[in-house]
Design an enzyme around this catalytic site. Structure first.
Site, short mmCIF file in Angstrom:
data_model
loop_
_atom_site.label_atom_id
_atom_site.label_comp_id
_atom_site.label_asym_id
_atom_site.label_seq_id
_atom_site.Cartn_x
_atom_site.Cartn_y
_atom_site.Cartn_z
N GLU A 121 0.51 3.94 1.44
CA GLU A 121 1.13 4.96 2.88
C GLU A 121 2.35 3.64 3.49
OE1 GLU A 121 -2.22 3.53 1.60
OE2 GLU A 121 -3.58 4.20 3.60
N HIS A 137 1.18 -1.00 -0.10
CA HIS A 137 -0.07 0.01 -0.27
C HIS A 137 0.67 1.15 0.12
CE1 HIS A 137 -3.62 -1.90 1.60
NE2 HIS A 137 -3.42 -2.66 0.92
#
Length: 328
Positions: free
Chosen positions: A47, A45
């Site tokens: 993040e 992901h």
């Protein structure tokens, strides 16, 4: 957030477009986009990759002086990582009702990291719609047999939102021309919804979470103890962090007199400014996030908004064009 949106576009066409950047001292120190499908990585992901890069950049896993900008509300995995890294603030674009962990489905940010949702929401949502729209087209034409399953697993909420539904009242107002003031948002029978707009939308001038939360406690308490208190139905903040909604019932089946509510609003703001002591309800028993309450920001916000209401004639009507520079 514009840099995060540019990162999100790099995820296309194979991955859900999500981008993230990490900022320290006003400078971007890390950026990343979603590569879960491209790299077959369960932790790919945006993040997670951005946090790792930021930690390497500063040589410390503690990112307490850093702010994270991400185009989609973090999932539980990413929310846990952001919280664990002690990031100072999280700004995100669109909510994720299926797996969001910053207030939509879960809330893993009970303390520490300040949350600022719906930043560049339209742009972030447009990227997501483009991605899932392309997937549907491939499914319809039979060019991608895996698309249908992928959509069902990842885009249930977005698919539902494609149904034609009526806009709510606040979406019909041109937010480019809203300035601080007090407006009538809608009237439903004998109930009027007032828009207490403390900041100009889409300028980056936002209330902090602590200020917004503290004003909510103080204003709600004082207005419910005012002359119109028994007829107050609701008072609470807008998700965009630029104001509050106040719902008031009238008398005898008629809507309330706007001037009456304006007077009560001004009186309530004065009481907040003159308040002695701490914020009402500041305890673990009375509030779900009591550490995020502070009387000083509440007083400052009240003084600022009272100044707006006393400096111009309030007509309760939204502006309709670029010349709408006053609440009249």
């Amino acid at each position: 957030m514009e840099e995060a949106l540019q990162e999100a576009a790099l995820s296309l066409p194979g991955d859900v477009p999500v981008g993230a950047v990490v900022v320290r001292d006003g400078r971007i120190i890390a950026r990343a986009h979603n590569v879960r499908e491209a790299e077959h990585s369960p932790t790919g992901h945006a993040e997670m990759r951005a946090l790792e890069a930021a930690a390497q950049a500063i040589g410390d896993w503690r990112l307490n002086e850093c702010d994270v900008y991400v185009t989609l509300e973090p999932c539980p995995m990413c929310a846990g990582a952001i919280s664990s890294a002690r990031c100072r603030r999280l700004y995100f674009g669109a909510y994720d009702p299926e797996a969001g962990a910053a207030g939509s489905r879960f809330n893993l940010f009970d303390r520490g990291t300040e949350l600022y949702p719906l930043i560049c929401e339209a742009e972030a949502s447009a990227l997501l719609s483009r991605f899932f729209g392309d997937l549907r087209q491939k499914t319809d034409t039979g060019t991608d047999p895996c698309s249908k399953k992928y959509i069902e697993e990842n885009d249930g909420a977005e698919m539902e939102n494609t149904e034609k539904i009526e806009k709510i009242a606040s979406f019909t107002v041109d937010h480019r021309y809203i300035v601080p003031g007090m407006y009538i948002s809608r009237i439903d029978g004998d109930v009027t919804t007032f828009d207490l707009r403390t900041r100009r939308p889409n300028t980056g001038d936002l209330m902090s979470n602590a200020a917004m939360h503290s004003v909510e406690h103080m204003f709600a308490t004082y207005i419910r103890n005012s002359a119109i208190g028994p007829r107050v139905i609701y008072f609470g903040p807008m998700g965009c962090q630029t104001g509050f909604y106040l719902l008031v019932r009238g008398i005898g089946g008629e809507p309330p007199e706007p001037e009456e509510v304006l007077t009560a609003t001004k009186d309530t703001l004065r009481k907040i400014i003159e308040h002695r002591g701490d914020v009402f309800g500041k305890s673990e028993i009375e509030c779900g996030n009591y550490r995020n309450l502070d009387i000083d920001p509440a007083k400052a916000e009240a003084a600022r908004f009272l100044g707006v209401l006393e400096s111009a004639e309030v007509t309760f009507r939204y502006g309709t064009g670029p010349d709408a520079d006053k609440n009249k």
